[in-house]
Each structure stands twice: as structure tokens, then as C-alpha cells.
Write an enzyme that holds these catalytic residues in place. Structure first.
Site, PDB file in Angstrom:
ATOM      1  N   ASP A   1       5.271  -1.572  -1.767  1.00 37.14           N
ATOM      2  CA  ASP A   1       4.597  -0.594  -1.884  1.00 37.14           C
ATOM      3  C   ASP A   1       3.073  -1.068  -1.472  1.00 37.14           C
ATOM      4  O   ASP A   1       2.490  -1.751  -1.899  1.00 37.14           O
ATOM      5  CB  ASP A   1       4.393  -0.401  -3.434  1.00 37.14           C
ATOM      6  CG  ASP A   1       3.683   0.711  -4.081  1.00 37.14           C
ATOM      7  OD1 ASP A   1       2.947   1.432  -3.362  1.00 37.14           O
ATOM      8  OD2 ASP A   1       3.947   1.173  -5.137  1.00 37.14           O
ATOM      9  N   HIS A   2       2.753  -0.241  -0.677  1.00 36.90           N
ATOM     10  CA  HIS A   2       1.396  -0.370   0.009  1.00 36.90           C
ATOM     11  C   HIS A   2      -0.070  -0.128  -0.850  1.00 36.90           C
ATOM     12  O   HIS A   2      -0.950  -0.552  -0.674  1.00 36.90           O
ATOM     13  CB  HIS A   2       1.010   0.267   1.213  1.00 36.90           C
ATOM     14  CG  HIS A   2       0.226  -0.341   2.338  1.00 36.90           C
ATOM     15  ND1 HIS A   2      -0.699  -1.276   2.082  1.00 36.90           N
ATOM     16  CD2 HIS A   2       0.128  -0.022   3.751  1.00 36.90           C
ATOM     17  CE1 HIS A   2      -1.068  -1.755   3.285  1.00 36.90           C
ATOM     18  NE2 HIS A   2      -0.808  -0.943   4.143  1.00 36.90           N
ATOM     19  N   ARG A   3       0.454   0.468  -2.119  1.00 40.97           N
ATOM     20  CA  ARG A   3      -0.639   0.661  -2.813  1.00 40.97           C
ATOM     21  C   ARG A   3      -0.903  -0.745  -3.746  1.00 40.97           C
ATOM     22  O   ARG A   3      -2.171  -0.861  -4.300  1.00 40.97           O
ATOM     23  CB  ARG A   3      -0.494   1.690  -3.892  1.00 40.97           C
ATOM     24  CG  ARG A   3      -0.028   3.399  -3.700  1.00 40.97           C
ATOM     25  CD  ARG A   3       0.501   4.038  -4.366  1.00 40.97           C
ATOM     26  NE  ARG A   3       1.714   3.546  -4.965  1.00 40.97           N
ATOM     27  CZ  ARG A   3       2.442   4.162  -6.177  1.00 40.97           C
ATOM     28  NH1 ARG A   3       1.994   5.154  -6.533  1.00 40.97           N
ATOM     29  NH2 ARG A   3       3.542   3.612  -6.596  1.00 40.97           N
TER      30      ARG A   3
ATOM     31  N   PRO B   1       4.207   4.909  -0.973  1.00 36.12           N
ATOM     32  CA  PRO B   1       4.302   4.696   0.294  1.00 36.12           C
ATOM     33  C   PRO B   1       4.708   3.351   0.737  1.00 36.12           C
ATOM     34  O   PRO B   1       4.282   2.303   0.571  1.00 36.12           O
ATOM     35  CB  PRO B   1       2.221   4.418   0.294  1.00 36.12           C
ATOM     36  CG  PRO B   1       1.940   3.921  -0.924  1.00 36.12           C
ATOM     37  CD  PRO B   1       3.044   4.378  -2.118  1.00 36.12           C
TER      38      PRO B   1
END
Length: 462
Positions: free
Chosen positions: A434-436, A260
Site C-alpha cells: 500500500d503506497h499510502r 494504491p
């Protein structure tokens, strides 16, 4: 005539890799750079080529064996009497290929030789083992159904992909019978045989039926990729993509779909830093080492990674792997496509050493001589378009990293100093993350801190 040893070349930071394909047998005549075996790690597969042309006298590996850098592959009889055994390992270079994910339910594979088998054990001929079963399958299979969805991406080596392209075979519709469900040459040939012997009437009727959603490698629920006869609109020519673009394309596709991405944009005032860089190059003109702005950005990236350690991490299931080393990759443009060489231990190197190492790696990249060890182990990457132009863009994260910095061409812009507008040299920054792993606030702080280091490089010693 000379008998030489062909060994596994440098395969990067992998201790051991499994042999998933044996492409030659004793008595075969091979050319220089012809693939001998295919090996696979948990991240990628690669073909091991022959360093010389000659005749295979004896295979020293078998399907399923584990090999590492320097492992003996085979004995090769060459016509060059001056050939020496040590040259085989020094000149062979393996090209990594993007590894397709294995299907959840693995197809029945041909028997493999255990890894503990002695080096002299005979090689299992997977084509011979699979032939009887494939012949029976061909007799009972229905005619080929174009557009039938595949359960997973095709799992095949680059040589098999080329063979399939030459025959016009869609690998997504071929069921592999090799090790771990890998598609073999026999599988491709059997697919062609099945299609050719099928009922033409049945094929025609099925071709008129609506294509199933998710076919041609699309995701479930999406329409298949459009099939267009471009030639009917005007003259065309077809050109094979370079090996680098095929490999990187598959990796970029996976990274864009799985990660993401979020991208933050900012500007860095590099007016003083650029003046300092120009001064350094004038003072050290005789050294032959040219300092670039990218070298300063690599040092700034190291400082930012130390301050924000979650950017120097990788996802491993439900855990974060926090790295205590600082290897920085940089995108290098080559005639065959982009590659990402890695500056190892950038925290332990100065600006001049980094500049020199970047120059050497960039030359190796242009000459096509980068090895796997030159492109693995990165913690964070920088993609610079400064020499070309543009303003901002969205760089794709280089998995398993969690962030990448993109930079464009710097421009003179008016900036208010409290009393008047002053001309300042501004560098556009584009940080993808990376939004995780990273949240928006951390990303904004990282970008601001990175820009502040470039604006006043003295901060890097604090």
C-alpha cells in the site's frame, strides 16, 4: 417435542454487533441453517442461522439490540426430543458477507428497539411499519427508469440479494427503508409493484434514452457495464457464483479500487532450504506432520515484519495502528473459492507446529467449516501458487493489511558463482504493498531481506 435455545455462534473478534434485521417471528416454522437475524459490525455483516429445524416459540432479541457470541436469539421447539440446548451454539456457523458502505445521507429507517430494551421486548415488524409509507410512495412514484444511477452500493443481506436475483430486481435502484437504509424484502416487492404498474410507453421511451454515465455501479464519467444477449451468439448456461466468491469478490473489488497497489518482484535462492525441508520430512516421517515451504515463509514473514514494522500496520483515518502481534494469513484453495485462514501468534510457534496448524486449517477450509475467528486478525498474508505454476503475479492486498506476499513455482536456473554457472532452485516473489503507508525503498528492502532469509535460514535467529 423439545424446547431448545438458539444462540449466537462464534462471530470472531467482535465484542458486540448490532442486529439490523430480524428475519423470523414467533410462530414461524424454520429449517436448519435458515437465517434468523442479520448482524452488522463496522467491517462486515453476517446472517445468524438456526442450528435446528422447528417452530419459533419466543424471540429474545429485537431490531437494534447488541449481541455477542453466546447471546440467546430465540427459543425453538423441535421434534427431536434428544436435542439439547448447548448443541445450538456449538453447531451454528455464521457466514460473513461483504458490507456495503452506508450512504452519506441515511434514508429514514423504520423505528428500532433500543439496545437497552429487555430481552422479552416485542420485535418491531419493520415490514408492517414501512408498509403504509411504501404504499403511498408507490402511488406517486413515476414509472421505473432503467439505468438511473444509484447514490451508493446496495445495502442488503445475502438472503435479500438472492430474493432480488430471483425476481430480476437491480438492487442498485431500490431505496432501502430498513435500519440504516438497509433494503428489506418489502422494498424489493414494492419496487416490482412500481415497475409493473408503471406506464409501458414511458418505460419504452426511457429505455431508448442514453444511459447516464456512472450507472450500473460504474464510477462517474465511465460508461455503464455492457448489456449483452450472449445466447444469440451460441449456446450458454447460467450458474450462480458460490457464496465465498460473492463475498470475496466484493472485498477484492473494494481493495483494488481503494488501495494504491504497487508490486515488487524478486527471486529467492531456496536451494539449501529445500534440501533441509526434504531432510526434515524424511527424519520425521512417522510424526505424520509434513513440513511445507510455506511454513518457512511464514517464519520469514514474521522476522521481516519485526525488522520493518510499518508492514505490520493498518490505516485508521490519519493514524497508523502499529501491531505488536504477528498473525499470518495464507490463501487456501477450496472448491468454492479462495479463503484466507490465519495462523495466530506465528512468532511463538515452530516450523512443525505451524505446518500442523496449516494442515488443519486447510482441511477445515476444504470442508467449508472455517469460522470467522479462523479468518480474522491477520497482519500479513501469503498467497502461494507454488503447487500450480506461473512466474510472477500481482496479489491484491487483504485490507486492512498493508502488504501481501505472492509466491509462484520454484524452478532450477543457472546462477553465476564467480567461476561457473551453478544450478540453483529459485523461488519467484511478488510483494504488493500500500503506497499510502509504504514507500518504494522500504518495499525493496523488505523483499530483499525476505529473500535473504529463505536463502540462508540461519539469519532468522540473528
Amino acid at each position: 417435542m423439545a424446547l431448545i435455545e438458539v444462540k449466537v455462534p462464534d462471530i470472531g473478534d467482535f465484542d458486540e454487533v448490532a442486529i439490523i434485521e430480524v428475519l423470523v417471528k414467533a410462530g414461524d416454522t424454520v429449517k436448519a441453517e435458515q437465517s434468523l437475524i442479520t448482524v452488522e459490525s463496522d467491517k462486515a455483516s453476517m446472517e445468524i442461522p438456526s442450528s435446528h429445524a422447528g417452530v419459533v416459540k419466543e424471540l429474545r432479541v429485537a431490531l437494534g439490540d447488541k449481541v455477542s457470541t453466546g447471546s440467546l436469539v430465540l427459543m425453538l421447539e423441535t421434534a427431536d426430543g434428544a436435542a439439547v440446548a448447548s448443541a445450538a451454539a456449538a453447531t451454528a456457523v455464521a457466514a460473513p458477507a461483504a458490507s456495503a458502505p452506508a450512504p452519506e445521507t441515511a434514508p429514514v429507517a423504520a423505528p428500532a428497539v433500543p439496545a437497552s430494551a429487555p430481552a422479552s421486548a416485542p420485535v418491531v415488524d419493520t415490514a408492517a411499519v414501512a408498509a403504509p409509507a411504501a404504499a403511498v410512495a408507490a402511488a406517486v412514484l413515476p414509472a421505473h427508469q432503467p439505468g438511473t444511477p444509484s447514490a451508493a452500493l446496495p445495502h442488503a443481506s445475502p438472503s435479500i440479494r438472492k430474493f432480488a436475483r430471483e425476481l430480476g430486481v437491480p438492487l442498485a435502484e431500490v431505496k432501502g427503508s430498513g435500519f440504516k437504509g438497509r433494503i428489506t424484502q418489502h422494498d424489493v416487492q414494492n419496487f416490482v409493484r412500481t415497475v409493473m404498474t408503471g406506464s409501458l410507453q414511458t418505460v419504452a421511451q426511457q429505455a431508448k434514452a442514453p444511459a447516464a454515465a456512472g450507472s450500473d455501479g460504474a464510477f462517474p464519467g465511465l460508461l455503464p457495464w455492457p448489456k449483452v444477449d450472449f445466447a444469440k451468439f451460441g449456446p450458454i448456461e447460467r450458474k450462480d457464483m458460490s457464496r465465498i466468491k460473492k463475498i470475496s469478490g466484493a472485498n477484492l473489488h473494494r481493495n483494488w479500487v481503494v488501495i494504491p497497489h504497487v508490486t515488487n518482484h524478486d527471486d529467492a535462492d531456496i536451494t539449501e532450504l529445500e534440501a533441509f525441508r526434504v531432510q526434515l520430512n524424511k527424519e520425521n516421517e512417522k510424526s505424520g506432520v509434513k513440513v511445507t515451504m510455506l511454513a518457512f515463509m511464514i517464519k520469514a514473514a514474521v522476522a521481516a515484519l519485526k525488522k520493518f514494522p510499518e508492514f505490520n500496520a493498518s490505516l485508521d483515518g490519519d493514524q497508523l495502528v502499529m501491531k505488536n502481534y504477528f498473525h499470518i494469513g495464507f490463501a487456501a484453495d477450496t472448491p468454492n473459492g479462495l479463503v484466507v485462514p490465519v495462523i495466530k501468534d506465528a512468532d511463538q510457534k515452530g516450523i512443525f507446529q505451524i505446518s500442523q496448524e496449516m494442515s488443519e486449517l486447510a482441511k477445515k477450509a476444504r470442508d467449508g467449516k472455517l469460522g470467522p475467528a479462523d479468518m480474522t486478525g491477520g497482519c500479513f498474508s501469503i498467497s502461494s501458487l507454488g503447487g500450480i505454476g506461473g512466474k510472477y503475479f500481482t496479489p491484491i492486498i487483504n485490507a486492512p493489511e498493508v502488504a501481501i506476499m505472492g509466491v509462484c513455482k520454484s524452478t532450477i536456473e543457472p546462477k553465476w558463482d564467480g567461476q561457473a554457472f551453478q544450478p540453483r532452485l529459485m523461488l519467484p516473489l511478488s510483494l504488493s504493498w500500500d503506497h499510502r503507508v509504504i514507500d518504494g525503498a522500504s518495499a525493496a528492502r523488505f523483499n530483499v531481506y525476505f529473500a535473504s532469509l529463505l536463502a540462508d535460514f540461519r539469519r532468522i535467529v540473528l
